[in-house]
Write an enzyme that holds these catalytic residues in place. Structure first.
Site, PDB file in Angstrom:
ATOM      1  N   ARG A  96      31.022  -8.254 -21.796  1.00  0.00           N
ATOM      2  CA  ARG A  96      32.174  -8.266 -22.699  1.00  0.00           C
ATOM      3  C   ARG A  96      31.727  -8.403 -24.140  1.00  0.00           C
ATOM      4  O   ARG A  96      30.746  -9.096 -24.433  1.00  0.00           O
ATOM      5  CB  ARG A  96      33.103  -9.444 -22.373  1.00  0.00           C
TER       6      ARG A  96
ATOM      7  N   SER B  39      23.439 -15.066 -19.351  1.00  0.00           N
ATOM      8  CA  SER B  39      23.466 -15.938 -18.164  1.00  0.00           C
ATOM      9  C   SER B  39      22.379 -15.572 -17.161  1.00  0.00           C
ATOM     10  O   SER B  39      22.643 -15.270 -15.991  1.00  0.00           O
ATOM     11  CB  SER B  39      24.858 -15.892 -17.520  1.00  0.00           C
TER      12      SER B  39
ATOM     13  N   ASP C 258      26.275 -19.722 -19.710  1.00  0.00           N
ATOM     14  CA  ASP C 258      27.703 -19.915 -19.475  1.00  0.00           C
ATOM     15  C   ASP C 258      28.087 -21.381 -19.272  1.00  0.00           C
ATOM     16  O   ASP C 258      29.228 -21.769 -19.534  1.00  0.00           O
ATOM     17  CB  ASP C 258      28.187 -19.069 -18.288  1.00  0.00           C
TER      18      ASP C 258
END
Length: 500
Positions: A107, A169, A223
């Site tokens: 994203r 991540s 994350d």
């Protein structure tokens, strides 16, 4: 204590959670039968006493202190410094970008901060398998291309250079807030030339090659840190971030004087912070044998058939990737003993035929089924090919699932309670995210109640569901880093002026 109101107790006879306020939660009514007695006897090692959980807490803290040590090298719990040394204080404002890469989708987000308000726009892009397995340069060129498209669509190309927080991540060894080398790819990525390289440098180089976008990467994070920061934006008392989803991890705010491996550390402005968020990587707790006293033959079976035998043993007793398989191997064993399904074990013996969502659905059956018809449980067993299913089979399968999920919640509670005791602050918020916490029907309640039993002193805590830690959290880390940089430069300028 915690803000969540339901507090299950432990039924010492059956070793599973019960609470009159949750309608007839568990276990299902015991049908007086020799098989049920034998099932309880076989499964008794899945029921953890508070004494065992406190032993886990002691051993985990010892493992964490080894990870924080300057002298210990090959430790199970890595305790990685994140170089994030503050949480939002409410004064952050402005426009920030966030990049969230953690799987086959990634994203790009634009977030505008003003006090406690955020406005967020974002777009999801795919990483084609050919790029996942191609070169590192091609991977980061693809990311930069998608960022350029997003910035053009949102009229950001001609805006002043925006600070960006990069959620990456994957296992990463950081040497600073904007310096991190990939240790090893996971999640199906195999892009060459990235392992051992600085991923922030690779992102910046890809953007420079394009010459049409200008970004300022001010923070690299995972994350779990984003989970903590997203909650801290709403509750400044947030000191712990936990993810219980496909995998599990935790981070927390540690005093710098308790991090021997950072002795003498000063940041790029010559300042030594009082504390820093530590990424524990606690999924690997027990990899050195410290949890062997608790692990069962079923845990050994799950571990042997996993993609990384001998690694992430704590995670394999807790997380969504393994919880269903843990339940399946127990059910297979009981069937082979003749205690389930009339002794027919073929259907339940197929690896990974019983995913974690089945555990959640069967536990929902216990919550919602006043008449104990076990319709969901029956349907699940029928769908995977079990034949001649009896009411007792359904009740016993539900019993096993409840033990597996309760054990997972209690082991997680031990880790969180240990961190709360270690931090030892009066009011602490724990930010939590992940599919198991979000979607399992009783996990949050089981977790909260056991934490309350394991903490010491007069600590007051609450669990808070984190909203978009990997996206919003990344932008918040960027915002805090920008604020601190401005504050430190102002302080240095003031100090320089006064000395003249």
């Amino acid at each position: 204590m915690s803000s969540i109101v339901c507090h299950p107790l432990i039924d010492t006879q059956n070793g599973i959670a019960t609470d009159a306020r949750i309608k007839k939660q568990r276990p299902p009514p015991l049908v007086v039968s020799r098989p049920r007695d034998l099932i309880q006897e076989s499964c008794e090692r899945l029921v953890l006493s508070d004494q065992q959980l406190r032993r886990i807490m002691t051993l985990m803290e010892k493992s964490m202190e080894q990870g924080l040590s300057a002298s210990k090298k090959n430790v199970a719990v890595k305790m990685l410094p994140t170089y994030v040394d503050a949480v939002p204080n409410g004064t952050e404002k402005g426009d920030f970008l966030a990049l969230d890469l953690g799987g086959t989708n990634f994203r790009v987000l634009h977030i505008k901060l003003e006090g406690k308000e955020t406005k967020m726009t974002g777009k999801i892009f795919r990483v084609p398998e050919s790029i996942m397995r191609g070169t590192g340069e091609a991977l980061f060129d693809h990311i930069a291309d998608c960022m350029a498209k997003f910035m053009e669509e949102n009229n950001l190309k001609d805006a002043p250079k925006l600070p960006l927080g990069f959620t990456f991540s994957f296992p990463c060894e950081q040497d600073g807030l904007t310096k991190g080398k990939l240790v090893t790819w996971t999640k199906g990525f195999k892009a060459s030339g990235v392992e051992g390289a600085d991923v922030v440098t690779m992102l910046r180089d890809a953007c420079h090659r394009r010459k049409d976008i200008d970004i300022d990467v001010v923070a690299l994070l995972n994350d779990t840190v984003g989970t903590l920061m997203a909650c801290a934006f709403q509750e400044n008392t947030c000191q712990i971030g936990v993810i219980v989803g496909t995998g599990t991890n935790a981070c927390y705010m540690e005093r710098l004087d308790r991090i021997p491996k950072l002795a003498g550390y000063v940041d790029e402005h010559g300042v030594t912070p009082e504390e820093m968020i530590i990424n524990t990587e606690w999924g690997a707790f027990g990899d050195d044998g410290t949890m062997d006293f608790l692990r069962t033959k079923w845990d050994d079976a799950v571990d042997r058939e996993s993609i990384n035998p001998g690694q992430h043993l704590y995670e394999k007793m807790i997380s969504g990737m393994y919880m269903g398989e843990c339940a399946r191997v127990v059910l297979e064993d009981l069937a082979k003993q003749g205690l389930l399904f009339g002794g027919h074990s073929d259907a339940i013996s197929i690896p990974h035929c019983f995913p974690t969502k089945f555990v959640s659905e069967i536990d929902s059956d216990l919550l919602e089924d006043d008449d104990r018809t076990f319709q969901k449980t029956y349907q699940i067993l029928e769908d995977i090919g079990v034949e001649m299913i009896t009411a007792n089979d359904c009740a016993n399968v539900a019993y096993v699932c409840s033990l597996i999920s309760t054990r997972a919640a209690h082991l997680t509670a031990a880790g969180i309670a240990m961190l709360l005791n270690r931090i030892n602050k009066k009011h602490v918020t724990v930010g939590v995210d992940g599919s198991v916490y979000r979607f399992h029907p009783t996990y949050p309640t089981l977790l909260d109640a056991k934490i309350a039993e394991l903490i010491v002193g007069d600590i007051e805590y609450k669990l808070m569901l984190s909203e978009d830690g990997s996206g919003r959290g990344a932008a918040l880390v960027a915002a805090v880093a920008t604020r601190l940089k401005e504050e430190k430069l102002a302080a240095l300028s003031s100090s320089s002026s006064s000395s003249n």
